[in-house]
Design an enzyme around this catalytic site. Structure first.
Site, PDB file in Angstrom:
ATOM      1  N   SER A  29     -15.188 -19.427  -5.784  1.00 58.57           N
ATOM      2  CA  SER A  29     -14.043 -18.531  -5.966  1.00 58.57           C
ATOM      3  C   SER A  29     -14.205 -17.651  -7.197  1.00 58.57           C
ATOM      4  O   SER A  29     -13.332 -16.844  -7.525  1.00 58.57           O
ATOM      5  CB  SER A  29     -12.742 -19.351  -6.087  1.00 58.57           C
ATOM      6  OG  SER A  29     -12.812 -20.219  -7.200  1.00 58.57           O
TER       7      SER A  29
ATOM      8  N   SER B  85      -6.851  19.056   3.515  1.00 62.28           N
ATOM      9  CA  SER B  85      -7.537  18.598   4.714  1.00 62.28           C
ATOM     10  C   SER B  85      -8.965  19.113   4.672  1.00 62.28           C
ATOM     11  O   SER B  85      -9.232  20.197   4.150  1.00 62.28           O
ATOM     12  CB  SER B  85      -6.806  19.125   5.946  1.00 62.28           C
ATOM     13  OG  SER B  85      -7.704  19.222   7.028  1.00 62.28           O
TER      14      SER B  85
ATOM     15  N   LYS C 293      -3.576  23.013   4.741  1.00 64.03           N
ATOM     16  CA  LYS C 293      -2.795  21.773   4.632  1.00 64.03           C
ATOM     17  C   LYS C 293      -2.585  21.286   3.207  1.00 64.03           C
ATOM     18  O   LYS C 293      -3.457  21.408   2.355  1.00 64.03           O
ATOM     19  CB  LYS C 293      -3.480  20.647   5.425  1.00 64.03           C
ATOM     20  CG  LYS C 293      -3.487  20.883   6.915  1.00 64.03           C
ATOM     21  CD  LYS C 293      -2.188  20.456   7.550  1.00 64.03           C
ATOM     22  CE  LYS C 293      -2.068  18.968   7.537  1.00 64.03           C
ATOM     23  NZ  LYS C 293      -1.331  18.428   8.631  1.00 64.03           N
TER      24      LYS C 293
ATOM     25  N   ASN D 177      -1.053  17.649   2.044  1.00 60.70           N
ATOM     26  CA  ASN D 177      -0.524  16.410   2.637  1.00 60.70           C
ATOM     27  C   ASN D 177       0.075  15.456   1.605  1.00 60.70           C
ATOM     28  O   ASN D 177      -0.430  15.328   0.498  1.00 60.70           O
ATOM     29  CB  ASN D 177      -1.651  15.674   3.368  1.00 60.70           C
ATOM     30  CG  ASN D 177      -2.170  16.473   4.538  1.00 60.70           C
ATOM     31  OD1 ASN D 177      -1.414  17.177   5.211  1.00 60.70           O
ATOM     32  ND2 ASN D 177      -3.478  16.400   4.762  1.00 60.70           N
TER      33      ASN D 177
ATOM     34  N   GLU E   3       2.302   8.280   1.739  1.00 59.62           N
ATOM     35  CA  GLU E   3       1.782   7.544   2.898  1.00 59.62           C
ATOM     36  C   GLU E   3       1.047   6.278   2.448  1.00 59.62           C
ATOM     37  O   GLU E   3       1.123   5.232   3.095  1.00 59.62           O
ATOM     38  CB  GLU E   3       0.838   8.432   3.707  1.00 59.62           C
ATOM     39  CG  GLU E   3       1.571   9.580   4.397  1.00 59.62           C
ATOM     40  CD  GLU E   3       0.622  10.661   4.898  1.00 59.62           C
ATOM     41  OE1 GLU E   3      -0.538  10.349   5.196  1.00 59.62           O
ATOM     42  OE2 GLU E   3       1.058  11.819   4.971  1.00 59.62           O
TER      43      GLU E   3
ATOM     44  N   TYR F 166      -2.930 -31.911  -3.768  1.00 65.71           N
ATOM     45  CA  TYR F 166      -3.832 -30.767  -3.746  1.00 65.71           C
ATOM     46  C   TYR F 166      -4.799 -30.839  -2.573  1.00 65.71           C
ATOM     47  O   TYR F 166      -5.367 -31.888  -2.279  1.00 65.71           O
ATOM     48  CB  TYR F 166      -4.637 -30.691  -5.061  1.00 65.71           C
ATOM     49  CG  TYR F 166      -5.592 -29.507  -5.086  1.00 65.71           C
ATOM     50  CD1 TYR F 166      -5.169 -28.272  -5.562  1.00 65.71           C
ATOM     51  CD2 TYR F 166      -6.895 -29.619  -4.601  1.00 65.71           C
ATOM     52  CE1 TYR F 166      -6.027 -27.173  -5.557  1.00 65.71           C
ATOM     53  CE2 TYR F 166      -7.750 -28.526  -4.590  1.00 65.71           C
ATOM     54  CZ  TYR F 166      -7.305 -27.301  -5.074  1.00 65.71           C
ATOM     55  OH  TYR F 166      -8.148 -26.226  -5.057  1.00 65.71           O
TER      56      TYR F 166
ATOM     57  N   GLN G 223      -6.782 -22.860  -2.750  1.00 67.37           N
ATOM     58  CA  GLN G 223      -7.591 -21.819  -3.388  1.00 67.37           C
ATOM     59  C   GLN G 223      -7.351 -20.454  -2.716  1.00 67.37           C
ATOM     60  O   GLN G 223      -7.606 -19.412  -3.312  1.00 67.37           O
ATOM     61  CB  GLN G 223      -9.078 -22.201  -3.306  1.00 67.37           C
ATOM     62  CG  GLN G 223     -10.010 -21.258  -4.039  1.00 67.37           C
ATOM     63  CD  GLN G 223     -11.375 -21.872  -4.254  1.00 67.37           C
ATOM     64  OE1 GLN G 223     -11.577 -22.646  -5.179  1.00 67.37           O
ATOM     65  NE2 GLN G 223     -12.319 -21.544  -3.391  1.00 67.37           N
TER      66      GLN G 223
END
Ligand code: ARG
Length: 479
Positions: free
Chosen positions: A40, A294, A300, A302, A307, A334, A339
């Site tokens: 991890s 664009s 364009k 945007n 978004e 545990y 994890q």
């Protein structure tokens, strides 16, 4: 690349296998897939600070309680402080073969101060250690989220104060319903955000409790002082049950639920921004600095930023679902499933913090187009309810009946393609002969908002007051 890197990792891992921290019990090599899935460190290295702080508190307590000598405690603490500096400078050597951040720091400590480092883990387990780290992390992030919510509320209140009397259409069913004020619409979000903030404040009470000293699950035979470590780490109290302390993750679920609700509010705001900059609405201007072009259509501009916020919402809610699914079948205490809490939490928190920043940037540059808003507010017979209310108040007609008369008037206007305010008194009298000239005081959008009286309504006067109240209240909140 992943394959090559992994082969390297496995080969090296096999060479040092015998030196593993928990290697005493094992004599065969770990399988490739075991190493791959178990590691991890790629994502939990970001807990380095929490891990070091918690270890320092633990080492101090071990010294104070004479479980280790005070010289040993000092050595461990100064080693940990050196490690902290290495992390801050970006020169700490993360070893991918040591499965997580806890192992990495402990092994590095051993390199720095020798065998005394092996005493740090007395009366502690990685189970209470990781729960402590995650609680410290979560506490910090919730505080950060609260700060950022306040920042947005301040911006919104400022704009609400500035545009308190800009008339705009209010919508129901996405249809123009009644005129409202722009300030009132913005303050609706301030209220939502206040509830969001309170949800985080409330979650903090339950997050801020110390699992440290619960050890693996049963507590420990050493005379540790859990009150002392809890206090040192700024927790309100040590958790009362060692099994609960290492197994519970509702301290993650709860803020992720609060974050999901918050994200849904930010997403609704984004959706409105997207609508408002579209050609059909044209209510606000989108600043160039927050827009994208664009690659094919040169004209364009945007609203990607809004978004993106709307889209990231999906990931935050996804994280909440994931952790709930991870937890729902887990027996105490545990299990390694736990994890899985990390990547999804980090991703959700990163995204909610970014979304808050983005929304703040949008609001800062928000410029409503007064004319467009006001002319849209006059459309769709938006003052029909005011007309019906007038019939009730002035001619003593029951509301249901007034509703019907007004419906007939609207139908008449529709046929004639005129606004309510363009009707003549003669035409109005044909629907009810008692109607008089006073009715023209309520047919215009501006008159409509000005005449709202009820608490919490959209009249500019009330909005101005409300914005002022928010500005004052938010000023008193620390940054
Ligand atoms: N990396 C582990 C986690 O994130 C730390 C705890 C490991 N404990 C254990 N008994 N294997 O949960």
């Amino acid at each position: 690349y992943r394959e090559v890197f992994f082969k390297l990792k496995v080969n090296m891992a096999r060479k040092i296998q015998k030196n593993k921290m928990w290697g005493g019990r094992f004599n065969t090599d770990q399988d490739k897939i075991m190493l791959e899935m178990n590691s991890s460190i790629e994502f939990d290295s970001r807990l380095y600070l929490e891990d070091i702080i918690a270890s320092i508190a633990h080492a101090k307590m071990l010294g104070k309680k004479k479980i280790i000598s005070s010289v040993e405690s000092q050595k461990i603490i100064s080693g940990l402080k050196k490690i902290k500096i290495e992390f801050e400078k970006g020169i700490f050597n993360l070893d991918p073969l040591l499965e997580d951040i806890h192992m990495n720091i402990e092994a590095n400590l051993q390199k720095k101060i020798g065998n005394v480092a092996k005493k740090l883990h007395t009366g502690r387990s990685r189970n209470d250690q990781v729960a402590t780290d995650m609680r410290l992390y979560m506490r910090k992030q919730c505080q950060e989220i609260i700060k950022k919510i306040t920042m947005i509320q301040k911006e919104l209140s400022k704009k609400a104060n500035k545009y308190y009397d800009f008339i705009m259409p209010g919508f129901t069913h996405m249809q123009i319903a009644q005129p409202v004020t722009f300030g009132h619409h913005l303050l609706a979000y301030v209220e939502m955000l206040e509830r969001d903030k309170n949800r985080f404040h409330d979650a903090l009470k339950r997050i801020n409790q110390s699992p440290l000293g619960a050890a693996a699950l049963a507590g420990t035979t050493f005379p540790i002082d859990r009150e002392m470590t809890s206090k040192a780490l700024g927790f309100t109290n040590p958790m009362a049950n060692s099994i609960d302390a290492v197994s519970s993750r509702d301290f993650i679920i709860e803020p992720l639920a609060a974050a999901s609700i918050l994200a849904s509010h930010l997403s609704r705001f984004s959706e409105e921004i997207i609508l408002w900059v579209s050609e059909g609405f044209d209510f606000i201007e989108l600043p160039d600095s927050l827009a994208t072009g664009s690659s094919i259509m040169p004209q364009k501009k945007n609203p990607d930023i809004a978004e993106l916020v709307r889209g990231k919402n999906g990931r935050v809610i996804g994280a909440l679902m994931s952790i709930l699914v991870v937890m729902k079948g887990l027996p105490l205490a545990y299990s390694k499933d736990l994890q899985e809490d990390k990547e999804l939490t980090f991703d959700a928190i990163d995204n909610i913090l970014n979304s808050l920043e983005a929304i703040n940037a949008i609001i800062k540059k928000l410029k409503p187009k007064k004319e467009n808003l006001s002319s849209a507010a006059q459309k769709s017979y938006s003052t029909a309810t005011d007309l019906a209310d007038w019939l009730v108040s002035n001619l003593n007609i029951p509301f249901r009946e007034a509703h019907k008369i007004t419906g007939n008037i609207v139908r008449y206007c529709e046929k004639k393609k005129i606004k309510l305010s363009e009707l003549t008194i003669k035409e109005l009298k044909s629907f009810n002969k008692k109607i008089n000239d006073d009715i023209f005081n309520v047919l215009d959008a501006e008159q409509s908002v000005n005449q709202k009286k009820s608490f919490g309504s959209t009249s500019p006067l009330m909005v101005k007051k409300s914005a002022a109240k928010w500005i004052k209240k938010l000023q008193n909140e620390k940054k």
